[in-house]
Scaffold this motif. Structure first.
Motif, PDB file in Angstrom:
ATOM      1  N   ASP B  27       0.869  -1.165   0.000  1.00  0.00           N
ATOM      2  CA  ASP B  27       0.000   0.000   0.000  1.00  0.00           C
ATOM      3  C   ASP B  27       0.910   1.220   0.000  1.00  0.00           C
ATOM      4  O   ASP B  27       1.859   1.301   0.779  1.00  0.00           O
ATOM      5  CB  ASP B  27      -0.875  -0.020   1.257  1.00  0.00           C
ATOM      6  N   THR B  28       0.643   2.189  -0.879  1.00  0.00           N
ATOM      7  CA  THR B  28       1.602   3.288  -1.028  1.00  0.00           C
ATOM      8  C   THR B  28       1.633   4.212   0.197  1.00  0.00           C
ATOM      9  O   THR B  28       2.670   4.755   0.532  1.00  0.00           O
ATOM     10  CB  THR B  28       1.313   4.097  -2.311  1.00  0.00           C
ATOM     11  N   THR B  29       0.488   4.343   0.881  1.00  0.00           N
ATOM     12  CA  THR B  29       0.487   5.149   2.103  1.00  0.00           C
ATOM     13  C   THR B  29       1.323   4.464   3.195  1.00  0.00           C
ATOM     14  O   THR B  29       2.088   5.099   3.909  1.00  0.00           O
ATOM     15  CB  THR B  29      -0.954   5.383   2.611  1.00  0.00           C
ATOM     16  N   PHE B  30       1.171   3.139   3.255  1.00  0.00           N
ATOM     17  CA  PHE B  30       1.960   2.359   4.203  1.00  0.00           C
ATOM     18  C   PHE B  30       3.463   2.557   3.943  1.00  0.00           C
ATOM     19  O   PHE B  30       4.248   2.758   4.863  1.00  0.00           O
ATOM     20  CB  PHE B  30       1.557   0.882   4.070  1.00  0.00           C
ATOM     21  N   LEU B  31       3.824   2.566   2.671  1.00  0.00           N
ATOM     22  CA  LEU B  31       5.245   2.777   2.340  1.00  0.00           C
ATOM     23  C   LEU B  31       5.707   4.139   2.831  1.00  0.00           C
ATOM     24  O   LEU B  31       6.755   4.284   3.445  1.00  0.00           O
ATOM     25  CB  LEU B  31       5.468   2.676   0.827  1.00  0.00           C
ATOM     26  N   ARG B  32       4.879   5.147   2.545  1.00  0.00           N
ATOM     27  CA  ARG B  32       5.254   6.493   2.949  1.00  0.00           C
ATOM     28  C   ARG B  32       5.382   6.586   4.470  1.00  0.00           C
ATOM     29  O   ARG B  32       6.281   7.221   5.007  1.00  0.00           O
ATOM     30  CB  ARG B  32       4.224   7.492   2.420  1.00  0.00           C
ATOM     31  N   GLU B  47      12.335   8.852  16.646  1.00  0.00           N
ATOM     32  CA  GLU B  47      10.887   9.084  16.652  1.00  0.00           C
ATOM     33  C   GLU B  47      10.400   9.431  15.247  1.00  0.00           C
ATOM     34  O   GLU B  47      11.042  10.172  14.510  1.00  0.00           O
ATOM     35  CB  GLU B  47      10.544  10.229  17.611  1.00  0.00           C
ATOM     36  N   ARG B  48       9.266   8.849  14.905  1.00  0.00           N
ATOM     37  CA  ARG B  48       8.676   9.070  13.591  1.00  0.00           C
ATOM     38  C   ARG B  48       7.906  10.389  13.585  1.00  0.00           C
ATOM     39  O   ARG B  48       7.052  10.618  14.436  1.00  0.00           O
ATOM     40  CB  ARG B  48       7.744   7.900  13.334  1.00  0.00           C
ATOM     41  N   LYS B  49       8.241  11.241  12.634  1.00  0.00           N
ATOM     42  CA  LYS B  49       7.591  12.554  12.632  1.00  0.00           C
ATOM     43  C   LYS B  49       6.250  12.515  11.908  1.00  0.00           C
ATOM     44  O   LYS B  49       5.359  13.289  12.196  1.00  0.00           O
ATOM     45  CB  LYS B  49       8.514  13.588  11.984  1.00  0.00           C
ATOM     46  N   VAL B  50       6.132  11.617  10.938  1.00  0.00           N
ATOM     47  CA  VAL B  50       4.854  11.457  10.245  1.00  0.00           C
ATOM     48  C   VAL B  50       4.185  10.218  10.837  1.00  0.00           C
ATOM     49  O   VAL B  50       4.622   9.106  10.621  1.00  0.00           O
ATOM     50  CB  VAL B  50       5.072  11.255   8.726  1.00  0.00           C
ATOM     51  N   LYS B  51       3.143  10.447  11.623  1.00  0.00           N
ATOM     52  CA  LYS B  51       2.509   9.315  12.315  1.00  0.00           C
ATOM     53  C   LYS B  51       1.452   8.653  11.433  1.00  0.00           C
ATOM     54  O   LYS B  51       0.911   9.276  10.509  1.00  0.00           O
ATOM     55  CB  LYS B  51       1.857   9.815  13.617  1.00  0.00           C
ATOM     56  N   THR B  52       1.167   7.411  11.743  1.00  0.00           N
ATOM     57  CA  THR B  52       0.150   6.673  10.998  1.00  0.00           C
ATOM     58  C   THR B  52      -1.166   7.439  11.003  1.00  0.00           C
ATOM     59  O   THR B  52      -1.584   7.918  12.049  1.00  0.00           O
ATOM     60  CB  THR B  52      -0.076   5.288  11.639  1.00  0.00           C
ATOM     61  N   GLY B  53      -1.766   7.577   9.834  1.00  0.00           N
ATOM     62  CA  GLY B  53      -3.051   8.260   9.745  1.00  0.00           C
ATOM     63  C   GLY B  53      -2.940   9.761   9.506  1.00  0.00           C
ATOM     64  O   GLY B  53      -3.928  10.424   9.237  1.00  0.00           O
ATOM     65  N   MET B  54      -1.730  10.287   9.619  1.00  0.00           N
ATOM     66  CA  MET B  54      -1.562  11.736   9.442  1.00  0.00           C
ATOM     67  C   MET B  54      -1.554  12.148   7.964  1.00  0.00           C
ATOM     68  O   MET B  54      -1.810  13.289   7.618  1.00  0.00           O
ATOM     69  CB  MET B  54      -0.239  12.195  10.073  1.00  0.00           C
ATOM     70  N   LEU B  55      -1.229  11.200   7.137  1.00  0.00           N
ATOM     71  CA  LEU B  55      -1.025  11.532   5.728  1.00  0.00           C
ATOM     72  C   LEU B  55      -2.345  11.494   4.962  1.00  0.00           C
ATOM     73  O   LEU B  55      -3.071  10.515   5.032  1.00  0.00           O
ATOM     74  CB  LEU B  55      -0.058  10.495   5.135  1.00  0.00           C
ATOM     75  N   PRO B  56      -2.694  12.568   4.233  1.00  0.00           N
ATOM     76  CA  PRO B  56      -3.936  12.559   3.461  1.00  0.00           C
ATOM     77  C   PRO B  56      -3.922  11.428   2.430  1.00  0.00           C
ATOM     78  O   PRO B  56      -2.874  11.130   1.854  1.00  0.00           O
ATOM     79  CB  PRO B  56      -3.946  13.910   2.741  1.00  0.00           C
ATOM     80  N   ALA B  57      -5.069  10.811   2.222  1.00  0.00           N
ATOM     81  CA  ALA B  57      -5.162   9.689   1.283  1.00  0.00           C
ATOM     82  C   ALA B  57      -4.869  10.123  -0.150  1.00  0.00           C
ATOM     83  O   ALA B  57      -4.627   9.303  -1.025  1.00  0.00           O
ATOM     84  CB  ALA B  57      -6.547   9.054   1.367  1.00  0.00           C
ATOM     85  N   THR B  58      -4.895  11.447  -0.370  1.00  0.00           N
ATOM     86  CA  THR B  58      -4.650  11.935  -1.727  1.00  0.00           C
ATOM     87  C   THR B  58      -3.168  11.943  -2.084  1.00  0.00           C
ATOM     88  O   THR B  58      -2.812  12.170  -3.228  1.00  0.00           O
ATOM     89  CB  THR B  58      -5.185  13.375  -1.862  1.00  0.00           C
ATOM     90  N   VAL B  59      -2.309  11.731  -1.074  1.00  0.00           N
ATOM     91  CA  VAL B  59      -0.874  11.711  -1.371  1.00  0.00           C
ATOM     92  C   VAL B  59      -0.499  10.344  -1.961  1.00  0.00           C
ATOM     93  O   VAL B  59      -0.627   9.319  -1.305  1.00  0.00           O
ATOM     94  CB  VAL B  59      -0.027  12.004  -0.107  1.00  0.00           C
ATOM     95  N   LEU B  60      -0.069  10.378  -3.207  1.00  0.00           N
ATOM     96  CA  LEU B  60       0.237   9.133  -3.923  1.00  0.00           C
ATOM     97  C   LEU B  60       1.599   9.257  -4.605  1.00  0.00           C
ATOM     98  O   LEU B  60       2.117  10.367  -4.741  1.00  0.00           O
ATOM     99  CB  LEU B  60      -0.848   8.901  -4.990  1.00  0.00           C
ATOM    100  N   PRO B  61       2.147   8.168  -5.011  1.00  0.00           N
ATOM    101  CA  PRO B  61       3.422   8.276  -5.726  1.00  0.00           C
ATOM    102  C   PRO B  61       3.258   9.017  -7.050  1.00  0.00           C
ATOM    103  O   PRO B  61       2.148   9.042  -7.611  1.00  0.00           O
ATOM    104  CB  PRO B  61       3.821   6.822  -5.994  1.00  0.00           C
ATOM    105  N   VAL B  62       4.336   9.612  -7.504  1.00  0.00           N
ATOM    106  CA  VAL B  62       4.353  10.223  -8.828  1.00  0.00           C
ATOM    107  C   VAL B  62       5.257   9.373  -9.722  1.00  0.00           C
ATOM    108  O   VAL B  62       4.867   8.934 -10.797  1.00  0.00           O
ATOM    109  CB  VAL B  62       4.879  11.677  -8.779  1.00  0.00           C
TER     110      VAL B  62
END
Ligand SMILES: Nc1ncnc2c1ncn2[C@@H]1O[C@H](COP(=O)(O)OP(=O)(O)OP(=O)(O)O)[C@@H](O)[C@H]1O
Ligand SMILES: [Mg+2]
Ligand SMILES: [Zn+2]
Ligand SMILES: [Zn+2]
Lengths: 269, 111
Positions: B27-32, B47-62
């Motif tokens: 899953d690309t969000t999981f990768l990110r 410590e992880r700065k981007v926590k699970t669930g913080m990333l908008p679902a619209t962020v996808l690979p290019v």
């Protein structure tokens, strides 16, 4: 937002010059290797990321500071190289004392926000050692390979082993070892004499299954060139040392080109 | 172990075929969320700065490209591109049913 990788889009290979230990001649090798690569007609950049003791500006007598155009830093050009050093950011009244996390940030900028343009090789002079800072740098920079500089002494060789381990940890191919201050050419008899235990790096290279890419003689002109900002590759292009740097450049080029020919992957989403 | 091909399975799922013919699924969000770059993980505390669930679902690979011969670099639509997934790490993240059932969750080399 600016695409960070755009800065490196046209950089074919990033090569790290590393050493397990300080003072083995890593920066001297990095600078002369960069010049030797440039002599083959390649476009070459030299990035000094030694935050503890950036020595490239002195070695190449660079007093200019990089300029900034728009969002990008423009490296200083000299002897056909595009050069950027941590040392160029320090002034006499602002000594360079970077803390670890800043190092990663600065290196990211050095790699990604610099107008490197089209480069065949970007040579990175890493800080000496194989600690966290070096590990981080090796992770941030998309390295194509690394060379490890050592001297024939046992302790330096032990450190080289550690260096190899570090790069293996981050899956960066180590192209080979460079033995610096390997021997000296006697003024009287013109023969090569070993200073330390001879064949040390040769044995370790064999043991680690790495090529010994070059053996660079100890030569007062090398040190003199470094102090005066006139590197030996320019001042004494016919010297044994300069020939050894050329040999190193050939070995590095061959090895890197072999690595790319393995198919690369690309997916447009 | 290296991948031999990449494919877009669906708009959010990356497929990676490995040398040993294993068909990896990500899953690309999981990768990110498992990016190990210095911008995502604090260098000192880990410590992880981007926590699970913080990333908008619209962020996808290019684009996804191999780097050297050791990893993949994923450029995401929000401009984030500093993450390099070494092949060993990527393999350990595999979410295919085979890899996933062996343990609940995958052994992560870097948290
Ligand atoms: N082949 C050589 N012959 C003679 N002197 C040399 C040679 N190589 C390096 N030197 C000298 O040895 C000293 C250390 O070299 P250099 O600064 O390149 O080492 P370094 O590994 O980069 O050190 P540091 O760990 O401080 O970054 C310098 O004075 C340099 O001029
Ligand atoms: Mg140095
Ligand atoms: Zn990241
Ligand atoms: Zn799997």
């Amino acid at each position: 937002m600016m695409q960070k990788t755009d800065a490196l889009k046209e950089v074919r290979h990033i090569l790290a010059v590393a050493s397990g230990k300080g003072g083995v001649g890593k920066s001297t090798v990095a600078a002369n290797l960069a010049l030797a690569l440039a002599k083959t007609g390649a476009q070459v950049g030299l990035l000094d990321c030694d935050i503890y003791g950036p020595s490239i500006p002195m070695m190449l007598a660079i007093t200019e500071r990089p300029t900034v155009i728009g969002e990008k830093v423009v490296p200083v050009e000299k002897w056909g190289l595009k050069i950027l050093s941590m040392g160029m950011l320090a002034t006499e009244d602002t000594p360079v004392i970077w803390r670890g996390p800043m190092v990663a940030g600065i290196l990211q900028q050095f790699l990604f926000q610099v107008a490197w343009g089209r480069l065949d090789y970007l040579v990175m002079d890493l800080p000496p050692g194989t600690g966290d800072a070096q590990l981080t740098l090796s992770q941030i920079a998309p390295l194509s390979g690394a060379v490890i500089v050592t001297t024939p002494q046992d302790v330096a060789l032990l450190d080289a082993r550690r260096g190899l381990k570090m790069f293996q940890q981050v899956n960066v191919p180590v192209l080979g070892l460079v033995e610096n201050m390997s021997y000296f050419v006697c003024d009287q008899c013109q023969k090569k004499h070993a200073i330390f235990k001879s064949k040390g790096a040769f044995r370790v290279a064999k043991e680690l299954n790495l090529p010994l890419l070059a053996e660079i003689p100890i030569d007062p002109d090398v040190a003199e060139g470094g102090d005066s900002g006139n590197p030996i590759f320019i001042s004494h292009p016919e010297s044994e040392a300069a020939l050894a740097y050329e040999k190193l450049a050939r070995a590095v080029t061959t090895s890197l080109e072999k690595n790319v020919s393995e198919e690369s992957l690309h997916l447009k989403w | 172990m290296k991948p031999v091909s990449l494919k877009k399975i669906d708009p959010r799922t990356l497929g990676v075929e490995w040398e040993d013919a294993h068909q990896g699924v990500y899953d690309t969000t999981f990768l990110r969320e498992h990016c190990t770059c210095a911008a995502c993980v604090d260098e000192w505390t880990g410590e992880r700065k981007v926590k699970t669930g913080m990333l908008p679902a619209t962020v996808l690979p290019v684009t996804i490209d191999s780097v050297g011969n050791y990893g993949l670099q994923i450029r995401f639509s929000d401009g984030h591109a500093t993450g390099i997934y070494t092949y060993d790490y990527l393999r350990s993240l595999c979410q295919c049913p085979g890899c996933h059932s062996r343990e609940s969750g995958n052994p992560l080399l870097i948290p």
